[in-house]
Design a protein around this motif. Structure first.
Motif, PDB file in Angstrom:
ATOM      1  N   PRO A 241      43.175  51.078  59.564  1.00  0.00           N
ATOM      2  CA  PRO A 241      43.404  51.890  58.362  1.00  0.00           C
ATOM      3  C   PRO A 241      42.241  52.832  58.077  1.00  0.00           C
ATOM      4  O   PRO A 241      41.082  52.525  58.375  1.00  0.00           O
ATOM      5  N   ALA A 242      42.575  53.975  57.502  1.00  0.00           N
ATOM      6  CA  ALA A 242      41.543  54.910  57.080  1.00  0.00           C
ATOM      7  C   ALA A 242      40.693  54.305  55.977  1.00  0.00           C
ATOM      8  O   ALA A 242      39.504  54.609  55.847  1.00  0.00           O
ATOM      9  N   ARG A 243      41.324  53.425  55.189  1.00  0.00           N
ATOM     10  CA  ARG A 243      40.603  52.748  54.110  1.00  0.00           C
ATOM     11  C   ARG A 243      41.173  51.346  53.940  1.00  0.00           C
ATOM     12  O   ARG A 243      42.396  51.172  53.953  1.00  0.00           O
ATOM     13  N   SER A 244      40.309  50.374  53.797  1.00  0.00           N
ATOM     14  CA  SER A 244      40.712  48.998  53.580  1.00  0.00           C
ATOM     15  C   SER A 244      40.036  48.482  52.318  1.00  0.00           C
ATOM     16  O   SER A 244      38.815  48.560  52.182  1.00  0.00           O
ATOM     17  N   ILE A 245      40.847  47.956  51.392  1.00  0.00           N
ATOM     18  CA  ILE A 245      40.344  47.498  50.103  1.00  0.00           C
ATOM     19  C   ILE A 245      40.650  46.015  49.956  1.00  0.00           C
ATOM     20  O   ILE A 245      41.783  45.580  50.193  1.00  0.00           O
ATOM     21  N   GLU A 246      39.665  45.233  49.568  1.00  0.00           N
ATOM     22  CA  GLU A 246      39.876  43.821  49.239  1.00  0.00           C
ATOM     23  C   GLU A 246      39.455  43.585  47.800  1.00  0.00           C
ATOM     24  O   GLU A 246      38.337  43.936  47.403  1.00  0.00           O
ATOM     25  N   LEU A 247      40.335  42.991  47.026  1.00  0.00           N
ATOM     26  CA  LEU A 247      40.090  42.738  45.604  1.00  0.00           C
ATOM     27  C   LEU A 247      39.796  41.251  45.436  1.00  0.00           C
ATOM     28  O   LEU A 247      40.681  40.404  45.632  1.00  0.00           O
ATOM     29  N   PRO A 248      38.568  40.896  45.091  1.00  0.00           N
ATOM     30  CA  PRO A 248      38.118  39.501  45.199  1.00  0.00           C
ATOM     31  C   PRO A 248      38.828  38.502  44.308  1.00  0.00           C
ATOM     32  O   PRO A 248      38.968  37.335  44.684  1.00  0.00           O
ATOM     33  N   ASP A 249      39.300  38.902  43.130  1.00  0.00           N
ATOM     34  CA  ASP A 249      39.893  37.948  42.189  1.00  0.00           C
ATOM     35  C   ASP A 249      41.409  38.074  42.084  1.00  0.00           C
ATOM     36  O   ASP A 249      42.007  37.530  41.162  1.00  0.00           O
ATOM     37  N   CYS A 250      42.018  38.783  43.018  1.00  0.00           N
ATOM     38  CA  CYS A 250      43.455  39.026  42.951  1.00  0.00           C
ATOM     39  C   CYS A 250      44.205  38.219  44.000  1.00  0.00           C
ATOM     40  O   CYS A 250      43.634  37.792  45.007  1.00  0.00           O
ATOM     41  N   GLY A 251      45.503  38.049  43.738  1.00  0.00           N
ATOM     42  CA  GLY A 251      46.370  37.341  44.658  1.00  0.00           C
ATOM     43  C   GLY A 251      47.326  38.287  45.346  1.00  0.00           C
ATOM     44  O   GLY A 251      46.925  39.298  45.920  1.00  0.00           O
ATOM     45  N   HIS A 252      48.631  37.982  45.239  1.00  0.00           N
ATOM     46  CA  HIS A 252      49.656  38.701  45.986  1.00  0.00           C
ATOM     47  C   HIS A 252      50.170  39.942  45.271  1.00  0.00           C
ATOM     48  O   HIS A 252      50.784  40.808  45.897  1.00  0.00           O
ATOM     49  N   LEU A 253      49.954  40.031  43.965  1.00  0.00           N
ATOM     50  CA  LEU A 253      50.522  41.132  43.179  1.00  0.00           C
ATOM     51  C   LEU A 253      49.398  42.025  42.655  1.00  0.00           C
ATOM     52  O   LEU A 253      49.157  42.135  41.451  1.00  0.00           O
ATOM     53  N   VAL A 254      48.716  42.681  43.568  1.00  0.00           N
ATOM     54  CA  VAL A 254      47.519  43.453  43.202  1.00  0.00           C
ATOM     55  C   VAL A 254      47.839  44.602  42.266  1.00  0.00           C
ATOM     56  O   VAL A 254      47.000  45.006  41.458  1.00  0.00           O
ATOM     57  N   MET A 255      49.057  45.150  42.340  1.00  0.00           N
ATOM     58  CA  MET A 255      49.412  46.288  41.485  1.00  0.00           C
ATOM     59  C   MET A 255      49.507  45.875  40.020  1.00  0.00           C
ATOM     60  O   MET A 255      49.356  46.701  39.119  1.00  0.00           O
ATOM     61  N   LEU A 256      49.740  44.581  39.756  1.00  0.00           N
ATOM     62  CA  LEU A 256      49.758  44.052  38.398  1.00  0.00           C
ATOM     63  C   LEU A 256      48.400  43.487  37.993  1.00  0.00           C
ATOM     64  O   LEU A 256      48.010  43.568  36.825  1.00  0.00           O
ATOM     65  N   GLU A 257      47.693  42.932  38.949  1.00  0.00           N
ATOM     66  CA  GLU A 257      46.443  42.245  38.651  1.00  0.00           C
ATOM     67  C   GLU A 257      45.270  43.218  38.480  1.00  0.00           C
ATOM     68  O   GLU A 257      44.378  42.979  37.669  1.00  0.00           O
ATOM     69  N   GLU A 258      45.268  44.280  39.254  1.00  0.00           N
ATOM     70  CA  GLU A 258      44.213  45.295  39.123  1.00  0.00           C
ATOM     71  C   GLU A 258      44.858  46.679  39.244  1.00  0.00           C
ATOM     72  O   GLU A 258      44.651  47.403  40.219  1.00  0.00           O
ATOM     73  N   PRO A 259      45.659  47.047  38.245  1.00  0.00           N
ATOM     74  CA  PRO A 259      46.510  48.242  38.355  1.00  0.00           C
ATOM     75  C   PRO A 259      45.743  49.547  38.519  1.00  0.00           C
ATOM     76  O   PRO A 259      46.168  50.427  39.276  1.00  0.00           O
ATOM     77  N   GLU A 260      44.627  49.696  37.816  1.00  0.00           N
ATOM     78  CA  GLU A 260      43.901  50.960  37.902  1.00  0.00           C
ATOM     79  C   GLU A 260      43.356  51.201  39.303  1.00  0.00           C
ATOM     80  O   GLU A 260      43.396  52.324  39.819  1.00  0.00           O
ATOM     81  N   THR A 261      42.855  50.141  39.940  1.00  0.00           N
ATOM     82  CA  THR A 261      42.312  50.277  41.290  1.00  0.00           C
ATOM     83  C   THR A 261      43.408  50.666  42.271  1.00  0.00           C
ATOM     84  O   THR A 261      43.204  51.531  43.138  1.00  0.00           O
ATOM     85  N   VAL A 262      44.565  50.045  42.154  1.00  0.00           N
ATOM     86  CA  VAL A 262      45.672  50.363  43.054  1.00  0.00           C
ATOM     87  C   VAL A 262      46.163  51.787  42.821  1.00  0.00           C
ATOM     88  O   VAL A 262      46.413  52.539  43.774  1.00  0.00           O
ATOM     89  N   THR A 263      46.273  52.193  41.567  1.00  0.00           N
ATOM     90  CA  THR A 263      46.691  53.563  41.260  1.00  0.00           C
ATOM     91  C   THR A 263      45.713  54.568  41.849  1.00  0.00           C
ATOM     92  O   THR A 263      46.122  55.571  42.464  1.00  0.00           O
ATOM     93  N   ALA A 264      44.429  54.315  41.680  1.00  0.00           N
ATOM     94  CA  ALA A 264      43.415  55.225  42.219  1.00  0.00           C
ATOM     95  C   ALA A 264      43.482  55.290  43.737  1.00  0.00           C
ATOM     96  O   ALA A 264      43.292  56.365  44.334  1.00  0.00           O
ATOM     97  N   ALA A 265      43.764  54.171  44.384  1.00  0.00           N
ATOM     98  CA  ALA A 265      43.867  54.152  45.843  1.00  0.00           C
ATOM     99  C   ALA A 265      45.056  54.981  46.318  1.00  0.00           C
ATOM    100  O   ALA A 265      44.968  55.687  47.337  1.00  0.00           O
ATOM    101  N   ILE A 266      46.177  54.893  45.607  1.00  0.00           N
ATOM    102  CA  ILE A 266      47.356  55.693  45.971  1.00  0.00           C
ATOM    103  C   ILE A 266      47.059  57.174  45.789  1.00  0.00           C
ATOM    104  O   ILE A 266      47.372  57.996  46.662  1.00  0.00           O
ATOM    105  N   ARG A 267      46.453  57.518  44.666  1.00  0.00           N
ATOM    106  CA  ARG A 267      46.117  58.918  44.412  1.00  0.00           C
ATOM    107  C   ARG A 267      45.166  59.452  45.482  1.00  0.00           C
ATOM    108  O   ARG A 267      45.342  60.559  46.000  1.00  0.00           O
ATOM    109  N   SER A 268      44.174  58.647  45.839  1.00  0.00           N
ATOM    110  CA  SER A 268      43.224  59.060  46.848  1.00  0.00           C
ATOM    111  C   SER A 268      43.891  59.225  48.208  1.00  0.00           C
ATOM    112  O   SER A 268      43.621  60.187  48.942  1.00  0.00           O
ATOM    113  N   ALA A 269      44.764  58.291  48.581  1.00  0.00           N
ATOM    114  CA  ALA A 269      45.447  58.371  49.868  1.00  0.00           C
ATOM    115  C   ALA A 269      46.292  59.633  49.964  1.00  0.00           C
ATOM    116  O   ALA A 269      46.321  60.316  51.003  1.00  0.00           O
TER     117      ALA A 269
END
Length: 276
Positions: A241-269
């Motif tokens: 991958p061009a970018r790989s992100i690991e969220l230390p305190d999240c489980g399977h539903l990262v878009m709900l658990e850390e929504p801003e980070t996931v949104t920013a990653a989509i925008r950046s991609a």
């Protein structure tokens, strides 16, 4: 709520905004609403679509047809029917697998891929969910799964298993919504049927994108108990991958658990792929 007709099966979806398209695909057991934070934020700059895969959410629940190939065909038909080109595909788990399978066949039509917890044979295999799926694949459960619903306490356990420490602190309304989806009638039918077809995802474990393939971003929750984040790290070695992100305190539903980070990653991609 608009609907898309896929060979007589009504597929529900949301659409908002205008501009370059982003298509959201959910996980097994989820529906399009898991992406609400992302679709609201990104509709300001993009044309966003979020689908309920058939058998989930407000889409029809056919008696059969729950195969990987049929879901890929549904996604392909949706993209063609809506004239989507240069699309950024965002998926979670099974939705990530469908995104990657579609892009392998149609790389020219995909701008970028954002794969949250991508489901493959290897990322599923070393987890309790993987053991359950292999057991379900060996037993003809369709007739039972089509008529029973998951009891509330069991649905509660399923949801908690999907969340990491961060997600378990979500508000009661969010938690109740997730639990309700698992307890709806016929919601066990698609997982039971798809379990038999999981070997079809083995091709993703050996897939090495060539030159010109759309850039990939992967996002994993380090506390994922549905799929293996460690196996996900090994998958990154072949997906590159061009970018790989690991969220230390999240489980399977990262878009709900850390929504801003996931949104920013989509925008950046999306923006990085456009610039490239």
């Amino acid at each position: 709520m608009p609907e898309f007709d896929h060979h007589g099966v009504a597929v529900a979806y949301d659409h908002a905004g205008s501009g370059d398209p982003i298509l959201f695909l959910h996980n097994i057991g989820g529906d399009r609403r898991i992406w609400e934070h992302q679709t609201r934020a990104l509709a300001a700059t993009n044309s966003v679509y979020a689908i309920d895969l058939f058998g989930y959410g407000d889409s029809d629940s056919p008696a059969d047809g729950y195969t990987v190939e049929n879901y890929v065909r549904m996604v392909s038909s949706f993209i063609d029917a809506h004239g989507l080109t240069n699309v950024t595909m965002v998926g979670n788990c099974f939705g990530s697998a469908l995104s990657l399978l579609y892009a392998r066949r149609n790389p020219q039509n995909v701008r970028a891929l954002v794969l949250c917890s991508p489901l493959t044979s290897n990322t599923l295999r070393p987890t309790p969910t993987g053991w359950t799926a292999r057991a379900a694949a060996a037993i003809p459960l369709d007739s039972i799964a089509g008529v029973i619903r998951l009891p509330g306490p069991a649905a509660n356990l399923v949801v908690r298993e999907q969340l990491g420490p961060r997600g378990r602190g979500m508000g009661k309304s969010s938690f109740a919504g997730l639990r309700h989806r698992w307890a709806e009638p016929r919601r066990l039918l698609p997982p039971a049927a798809i379990a038999r077809d999981l070997p079809a995802l083995g091709v993703l474990d050996d897939f090495r994108p060539g030159p010109g393939f759309p850039p990939i971003t992967t996002i994993w929750g380090a506390k994922n108990r549905i799929l293996s984040a460690a196996a996900g790290a090994r998958l990154n070695e072949t997906l590159r991958p061009a970018r790989s992100i690991e969220l230390p305190d999240c489980g399977h539903l990262v878009m709900l658990e850390e929504p801003e980070t996931v949104t920013a990653a989509i925008r950046s991609a999306t923006r990085t792929a456009l610039a490239g």
